[in-house]
Design a protein around this motif. Sequence first.
Motif, PDB file in Angstrom:
ATOM      1  N   GLU A  58      12.579  23.871  61.728  1.00 25.56           N
ATOM      2  CA  GLU A  58      11.656  23.976  62.849  1.00 25.56           C
ATOM      3  C   GLU A  58      10.266  24.361  62.331  1.00 25.56           C
ATOM      4  N   ALA A  59       9.288  24.294  63.225  1.00 25.32           N
ATOM      5  CA  ALA A  59       7.911  24.613  62.833  1.00 25.32           C
ATOM      6  C   ALA A  59       7.781  26.038  62.320  1.00 25.32           C
ATOM      7  N   THR A  60       8.614  26.945  62.849  1.00 26.88           N
ATOM      8  CA  THR A  60       8.542  28.349  62.440  1.00 26.88           C
ATOM      9  C   THR A  60       9.344  28.628  61.171  1.00 26.88           C
ATOM     10  N   GLU A  61       9.966  27.591  60.594  1.00 26.41           N
ATOM     11  CA  GLU A  61      10.844  27.794  59.442  1.00 26.41           C
ATOM     12  C   GLU A  61      10.374  27.038  58.198  1.00 26.41           C
ATOM     13  N   GLN A  62       9.131  26.625  58.175  1.00 28.44           N
ATOM     14  CA  GLN A  62       8.664  25.755  57.105  1.00 28.44           C
ATOM     15  C   GLN A  62       8.616  26.440  55.743  1.00 28.44           C
ATOM     16  N   ASP A  63       8.673  27.760  55.708  1.00 28.18           N
ATOM     17  CA  ASP A  63       8.643  28.464  54.420  1.00 28.18           C
ATOM     18  C   ASP A  63      10.036  28.651  53.825  1.00 28.18           C
ATOM     19  N   ILE A  64      11.076  28.204  54.526  1.00 29.13           N
ATOM     20  CA  ILE A  64      12.445  28.378  54.043  1.00 29.13           C
ATOM     21  C   ILE A  64      12.703  27.482  52.835  1.00 29.13           C
ATOM     22  N   THR A  65      13.320  28.062  51.808  1.00 24.02           N
ATOM     23  CA  THR A  65      13.791  27.281  50.669  1.00 24.02           C
ATOM     24  C   THR A  65      15.305  27.454  50.559  1.00 24.02           C
ATOM     25  N   ARG A  66      15.977  26.415  50.078  1.00 29.48           N
ATOM     26  CA  ARG A  66      17.442  26.406  49.983  1.00 29.48           C
ATOM     27  C   ARG A  66      17.858  26.493  48.520  1.00 29.48           C
ATOM     28  N   HIS A  67      18.920  27.285  48.253  1.00 29.45           N
ATOM     29  CA  HIS A  67      19.357  27.502  46.876  1.00 29.45           C
ATOM     30  C   HIS A  67      20.885  27.546  46.826  1.00 29.45           C
ATOM     31  N   THR A  68      21.482  26.647  46.059  1.00 26.88           N
ATOM     32  CA  THR A  68      22.929  26.658  45.852  1.00 26.88           C
ATOM     33  C   THR A  68      23.211  27.304  44.505  1.00 26.88           C
ATOM     34  N   ILE A  69      23.924  28.427  44.546  1.00 29.23           N
ATOM     35  CA  ILE A  69      24.193  29.215  43.344  1.00 29.23           C
ATOM     36  C   ILE A  69      25.697  29.424  43.213  1.00 29.23           C
ATOM     37  N   SER A  70      26.122  29.913  42.067  1.00 29.68           N
ATOM     38  CA  SER A  70      27.546  30.179  41.873  1.00 29.68           C
ATOM     39  C   SER A  70      27.963  31.391  42.704  1.00 29.68           C
ATOM     40  N   LEU A  71      29.230  31.410  43.089  1.00 34.69           N
ATOM     41  CA  LEU A  71      29.766  32.567  43.805  1.00 34.69           C
ATOM     42  C   LEU A  71      29.632  33.827  42.957  1.00 34.69           C
ATOM     43  N   VAL A  72      29.789  33.676  41.653  1.00 31.06           N
ATOM     44  CA  VAL A  72      29.649  34.823  40.745  1.00 31.06           C
ATOM     45  C   VAL A  72      28.244  35.410  40.837  1.00 31.06           C
ATOM     46  N   GLN A  73      27.217  34.549  40.806  1.00 31.85           N
ATOM     47  CA  GLN A  73      25.846  35.062  40.894  1.00 31.85           C
ATOM     48  C   GLN A  73      25.570  35.657  42.272  1.00 31.85           C
TER      49      GLN A  73
ATOM     50  N   ASP B 151      31.695  21.246  39.725  1.00 36.18           N
ATOM     51  CA  ASP B 151      32.458  21.250  38.471  1.00 36.18           C
ATOM     52  C   ASP B 151      33.567  22.302  38.494  1.00 36.18           C
ATOM     53  N   GLY B 152      34.215  22.431  39.648  1.00 36.80           N
ATOM     54  CA  GLY B 152      35.327  23.361  39.778  1.00 36.80           C
ATOM     55  C   GLY B 152      34.931  24.804  39.992  1.00 36.80           C
ATOM     56  N   GLU B 153      33.627  25.085  40.046  1.00 34.44           N
ATOM     57  CA  GLU B 153      33.150  26.461  40.220  1.00 34.44           C
ATOM     58  C   GLU B 153      32.696  26.671  41.662  1.00 34.44           C
ATOM     59  N   PRO B 154      33.192  27.716  42.338  1.00 36.56           N
ATOM     60  CA  PRO B 154      32.772  27.976  43.720  1.00 36.56           C
ATOM     61  C   PRO B 154      31.279  28.278  43.797  1.00 36.56           C
ATOM     62  N   THR B 155      30.645  27.756  44.843  1.00 37.26           N
ATOM     63  CA  THR B 155      29.213  27.970  45.041  1.00 37.26           C
ATOM     64  C   THR B 155      28.942  28.486  46.450  1.00 37.26           C
ATOM     65  N   VAL B 156      27.790  29.109  46.602  1.00 34.48           N
ATOM     66  CA  VAL B 156      27.306  29.574  47.902  1.00 34.48           C
ATOM     67  C   VAL B 156      25.874  29.073  48.063  1.00 34.48           C
TER      68      VAL B 156
ATOM     69  N   VAL C  86      26.111  33.265  61.867  1.00 40.21           N
ATOM     70  CA  VAL C  86      25.798  33.378  60.444  1.00 40.21           C
ATOM     71  C   VAL C  86      26.892  32.634  59.692  1.00 40.21           C
ATOM     72  N   ILE C  87      26.486  31.830  58.715  1.00 38.06           N
ATOM     73  CA  ILE C  87      27.417  30.911  58.061  1.00 38.06           C
ATOM     74  C   ILE C  87      27.414  31.122  56.552  1.00 38.06           C
ATOM     75  N   LEU C  88      28.605  31.213  55.966  1.00 37.71           N
ATOM     76  CA  LEU C  88      28.745  31.206  54.512  1.00 37.71           C
ATOM     77  C   LEU C  88      29.133  29.791  54.089  1.00 37.71           C
ATOM     78  N   PRO C  89      28.204  29.019  53.507  1.00 38.40           N
ATOM     79  CA  PRO C  89      28.535  27.669  53.037  1.00 38.40           C
ATOM     80  C   PRO C  89      29.172  27.764  51.648  1.00 38.40           C
TER      81      PRO C  89
END
Length: 214
Positions: free
Chosen positions: A171-186, A84-89, A76-79
């Motif tokens: 992968e074929a079993t992961e096609q519904d995955i969406t990616r979201h980069t948000i602030s660490l605060v959120q 703009d100087g604000e931490p994101t996840v 499991v990975i925390l990216p």
Amino acid sequence: MTAREDGRSTEAMRSVEQLDPATLRQADMSDDGGYLTLSSRIAYENPWTKMREDIIRRPNGQDGLYGVVERGEFVVILPLGQVDGEPTVTLINQFRYPVGRRMWELPMGMWETRPDANPDEVAAGELREETGLIADRMTHVGVLYQGAGYSTQRGHVYLATGLTQGPAELEATEQDITRHTISLVQFEEMLRDNVITCMVSIAAFALIRSRGLV
């Protein structure tokens, strides 16, 4: 009934135990716990999971049945990025069939076809596969068991930094995955508001936070 009425002092109930190093190390020691396995059989198996049924004898001498889910190690990975100087996840959102709902999670996964793969390699691969991110640095933070009461599965927690965005390789079993980069605060607000309910994601962040890495 108050503490004093049942014979216990308030002071005693407030006492704090300081565990010594030898006691802490017991968690890292292999131990049968006084349990004896009388028989074992594989009740069910697929490419990802085995369900083992053991007849056991407990330390008190009583016999019983134990169902054990065998699964390979996962990562499991925390990216952790910065805009703009604000931490994101970077989170993923996907439908989890067993619970019938979409979940907010940190990127994670396992390589069932390569169970002996190095966790560092798996972590980099899963991060790229699910989010398209490539990290300059992958820090192995620790390990956790996601369900030690019923499963053998162990996970490796990583912090990914120095991120570069590329294409995801779902992968074929992961096609519904969406990616979201948000602030660490959120992200922390989502944890606090119980929007994120994935226990692996919550535990991984708690471990990383406890090490002062974020």
